[in-house]
Design a protein around this motif. Structure first.
Motif, PDB file in Angstrom:
ATOM      1  N   THR A  45      -7.066  -4.979   0.943  1.00  0.00           N
ATOM      2  CA  THR A  45      -8.234  -4.513   0.188  1.00  0.00           C
ATOM      3  C   THR A  45      -9.163  -5.683  -0.107  1.00  0.00           C
ATOM      4  O   THR A  45      -8.916  -6.819   0.325  1.00  0.00           O
ATOM      5  CB  THR A  45      -7.804  -3.844  -1.131  1.00  0.00           C
ATOM      6  OG1 THR A  45      -7.315  -4.850  -2.032  1.00  0.00           O
ATOM      7  CG2 THR A  45      -6.732  -2.804  -0.896  1.00  0.00           C
ATOM      8  N   GLY A  86       0.839  -1.200   0.000  1.00  0.00           N
ATOM      9  CA  GLY A  86       0.000   0.000   0.000  1.00  0.00           C
ATOM     10  C   GLY A  86       0.869   1.244   0.000  1.00  0.00           C
ATOM     11  O   GLY A  86       1.618   1.477  -0.926  1.00  0.00           O
ATOM     12  N   TYR A 146      -2.636   1.293  -4.283  1.00  0.00           N
ATOM     13  CA  TYR A 146      -3.436   0.195  -3.755  1.00  0.00           C
ATOM     14  C   TYR A 146      -4.002  -0.684  -4.862  1.00  0.00           C
ATOM     15  O   TYR A 146      -4.360  -0.194  -5.934  1.00  0.00           O
ATOM     16  CB  TYR A 146      -4.592   0.764  -2.907  1.00  0.00           C
ATOM     17  CG  TYR A 146      -4.080   1.631  -1.785  1.00  0.00           C
ATOM     18  CD1 TYR A 146      -3.680   1.085  -0.567  1.00  0.00           C
ATOM     19  CD2 TYR A 146      -3.932   3.000  -1.973  1.00  0.00           C
ATOM     20  CE1 TYR A 146      -3.171   1.870   0.446  1.00  0.00           C
ATOM     21  CE2 TYR A 146      -3.428   3.803  -0.966  1.00  0.00           C
ATOM     22  CZ  TYR A 146      -3.046   3.234   0.244  1.00  0.00           C
ATOM     23  OH  TYR A 146      -2.530   4.023   1.235  1.00  0.00           O
ATOM     24  N   LYS A 147      -4.073  -1.966  -4.557  1.00  0.00           N
ATOM     25  CA  LYS A 147      -4.632  -2.915  -5.512  1.00  0.00           C
ATOM     26  C   LYS A 147      -6.104  -3.139  -5.208  1.00  0.00           C
ATOM     27  O   LYS A 147      -6.467  -3.723  -4.196  1.00  0.00           O
ATOM     28  CB  LYS A 147      -3.885  -4.248  -5.470  1.00  0.00           C
ATOM     29  CG  LYS A 147      -4.435  -5.259  -6.482  1.00  0.00           C
ATOM     30  CD  LYS A 147      -3.583  -6.490  -6.580  1.00  0.00           C
ATOM     31  CE  LYS A 147      -4.221  -7.513  -7.522  1.00  0.00           C
ATOM     32  NZ  LYS A 147      -4.479  -6.952  -8.867  1.00  0.00           N
ATOM     33  N   HIS A 148      -6.939  -2.641  -6.104  1.00  0.00           N
ATOM     34  CA  HIS A 148      -8.381  -2.867  -6.032  1.00  0.00           C
ATOM     35  C   HIS A 148      -8.833  -3.536  -7.323  1.00  0.00           C
ATOM     36  O   HIS A 148      -8.150  -3.459  -8.350  1.00  0.00           O
ATOM     37  CB  HIS A 148      -9.134  -1.545  -5.858  1.00  0.00           C
ATOM     38  CG  HIS A 148      -8.936  -0.896  -4.526  1.00  0.00           C
ATOM     39  ND1 HIS A 148      -9.572  -1.321  -3.379  1.00  0.00           N
ATOM     40  CD2 HIS A 148      -8.166   0.155  -4.147  1.00  0.00           C
ATOM     41  CE1 HIS A 148      -9.211  -0.566  -2.366  1.00  0.00           C
ATOM     42  NE2 HIS A 148      -8.346   0.339  -2.806  1.00  0.00           N
ATOM     43  N   GLU A 199      -5.854   7.267  -0.243  1.00  0.00           N
ATOM     44  CA  GLU A 199      -6.762   6.123  -0.442  1.00  0.00           C
ATOM     45  C   GLU A 199      -8.202   6.633  -0.432  1.00  0.00           C
ATOM     46  O   GLU A 199      -8.883   6.640   0.601  1.00  0.00           O
ATOM     47  CB  GLU A 199      -6.521   5.082   0.655  1.00  0.00           C
ATOM     48  CG  GLU A 199      -7.510   3.914   0.714  1.00  0.00           C
ATOM     49  CD  GLU A 199      -7.704   3.172  -0.604  1.00  0.00           C
ATOM     50  OE1 GLU A 199      -8.156   3.809  -1.567  1.00  0.00           O
ATOM     51  OE2 GLU A 199      -7.434   1.955  -0.651  1.00  0.00           O
ATOM     52  N   ASN A 230     -13.443  -3.490   2.545  1.00  0.00           N
ATOM     53  CA  ASN A 230     -12.023  -3.239   2.789  1.00  0.00           C
ATOM     54  C   ASN A 230     -11.725  -3.210   4.282  1.00  0.00           C
ATOM     55  O   ASN A 230     -10.758  -3.821   4.746  1.00  0.00           O
ATOM     56  CB  ASN A 230     -11.619  -1.902   2.163  1.00  0.00           C
ATOM     57  CG  ASN A 230     -11.194  -2.024   0.712  1.00  0.00           C
ATOM     58  OD1 ASN A 230     -10.035  -1.862   0.380  1.00  0.00           O
ATOM     59  ND2 ASN A 230     -12.137  -2.336  -0.158  1.00  0.00           N
ATOM     60  N   SER A 248      -6.442   4.432  -6.747  1.00  0.00           N
ATOM     61  CA  SER A 248      -7.118   3.227  -6.253  1.00  0.00           C
ATOM     62  C   SER A 248      -8.531   3.063  -6.803  1.00  0.00           C
ATOM     63  O   SER A 248      -9.131   1.999  -6.652  1.00  0.00           O
ATOM     64  CB  SER A 248      -7.154   3.229  -4.715  1.00  0.00           C
ATOM     65  OG  SER A 248      -7.998   4.240  -4.226  1.00  0.00           O
TER      66      SER A 248
END
Length: 453
Positions: A433, A74, A78-80, A244, A360, A268
């Motif tokens: 996430t 993070g 961020y991986k969404h 974020e 999340n 994100s």
């Protein structure tokens, strides 16, 4: 560009035109120690196109791809999950090839997209007005500091300890050329964000602005209202930084708590990690400060026939007006990423964003509970959204590398972000996430147990 059809004669003519004797001379400002001392190892000087593709693909396979392993990185990126609809729409020719809407009569679609983007950003960040995007979160933060200087006619910016160190680094670099002074310090491995100390600094120093990240680099969350009140009582502006934006589906927006300028990174939402970019900067402020806002503002109007239309209402950048009147010279917009952000936000809607934020937070709470139960591991945070900090019984940076060998991207070590701060060496920032499964959290728990023995 994938193919550059230049002959030696073409290159010589281009070099002569720019006044350079060789291609190497174009890189003379790069420190010699950062230049390669020869060809890239593993690649031959001459090869067929097929051979080059094969060699480059083999190199690429050495990367640990986020979608293939448990992923908990993070600290600002961020991986969404990004819906396939986003990619489908931004690949349309009218969006993919459009650059900037200088001629509104033929750019109504682009202008409307920017208008809708601004509306969504302003509502999310809790302000009256937002611009048509910026490069990224770090440069947006710097633009806010410059804007505060113009409004208050003061030059000291106080940056709270919880602001991302890379953002601080950008501000320090830019301040060398503007006369601004930057006051900052590193965080402690504690849930205490030192807000009382910050309030005392505001009163003692009378700054142009105070910059606070929300949630901060350690994932901590604080009420911004007392800071806003202290800023306003002392003639300063409060700048809130959001890295974020999914968090704003659950927690109160900075604008609601009195922030004068809210900036952030929009990556994100709608924008994949892409091995480090591109990103999209968010920038919103109060209506009374709009004339000092950098970038461009798309507005709604009516045409000669009374039909709804869109125009560039405000363009206070040096490409449009005299340089001495410009609010910024790094304020072009990240149009395609802004479109991706807006598409994803539209698909989610208010209820969808709230549901995503709840998911999340729930996943992060589960991970924090399991990881902090490991012997020797301490949860630093009193509060967090989807990112929290652990204090390990061992140095975090080699622990991260050890977890990589076990096939887990286990977080970001504070030793990497603050290499000169030994008191932070055991700190590990973990982001969880909606893409993290129970199996992923279990893999992280097992890997962390092993490296903390």
């Amino acid at each position: 560009m994938r193919y550059l059809p230049l002959s030696d004669a073409d290159r010589s003519a281009m070099l002569e035109k720019v006044g350079a004797s060789s291609i190497d001379e174009l890189f003379r400002d790069v420190p010699e120690g950062l230049l390669l001392d020869g060809p890239i190892k593993g690649l031959s000087l001459h090869a067929s196109e097929m051979a080059v593709e094969r060699d480059m693909s083999a190199m690429a396979r050495k990367n640990m791809v986020a979608g293939d392993v448990p992923f908990f990185l993070g600290c600002g990126a961020y991986k969404h999950h990004v819906p396939a609809t986003v990619d489908h729409i931004i690949q349309r020719g009218e969006f993919l090839t459009a650059y900037t809407p200088y001629q509104p009569e033929i750019a109504q679609g682009t202008l409307q997209v920017l208008f809708e983007f601004q509306t969504q950003v302003a509502r999310l960040l809790g302000c009256e007005v937002a611009n048509a995007s910026m490069y990224d979160g770090s440069t947006a933060m710097w633009e806010a500091i410059g804007m505060a200087r113009r409004i208050t006619r003061r030059t000291l910016a106080i940056i709270h300890e919880g602001v991302h160190p890379h953002y601080v680094s950008v501000a320090r670099t830019m301040a060398k050329f503007t006369g601004d002074s930057i006051a900052d310090r590193s965080p402690q491995l504690s849930g205490d964000m030192q807000i009382d100390k910050l309030l005392a600094e505001i009163e003692a120093n009378q700054p142009s602005c105070v910059v606070v990240q929300y949630p901060d680099i350690l994932g901590r969350i604080t009420d911004l209202q007392p800071i806003a009140d202290a800023c306003h009582a002392n003639g300063a502006l409060l700048v809130a930084v959001v890295t974020e934006p999914v968090a704003l589906g659950l927690i109160k927006s900075p604008g609601e708590m009195g922030a004068d300028i809210v900036v952030g990174e929009g990556q994100s939402i709608g924008v994949g990690l892409q091995f480090g970019g591109p990103y999209v900067g968010l920038f919103a402020t109060r209506e009374k400060y709009v004339r000092q806002m950098p970038g461009r503002l798309a507005g709604e109007t009516v045409d000669a026939e009374g039909k709804r239309g869109f125009v560039l209402t405000l363009s206070t950048r040096e490409q449009h007006i005299r340089r001495e009147k410009a609010t910024s010279n790094i304020c072009t917009n990240s149009g395609l990423c802004a479109l991706a952000w807006s598409i994803h936000m539209t698909l989610l809607g208010e209820k969808g964003l709230t549901a995503l934020a709840q998911l999340n937070h729930a996943r992060a709470c589960e991970a924090a509970k399991r990881l902090s139960a490991i012997p020797g591991v301490r949860l630093v945070n009193d509060s967090f959204f989807n990112e929290f900090t652990l204090e390990l019984p061992v140095e975090a940076r080699p622990a991260v590398h050890a977890m990589v060998k076990k096939g887990v991207l286990g977080g970001v070590s504070l030793g990497r972000l603050y290499p000169a701060e030994p008191q932070l060496a055991n700190g590990l920032v973990v982001a969880v996430t909606e893409v993290a499964s129970d199996e992923d959290i279990g893999a992280l728990e097992a890997a962390l147990k092993e490296v903390c023995k």
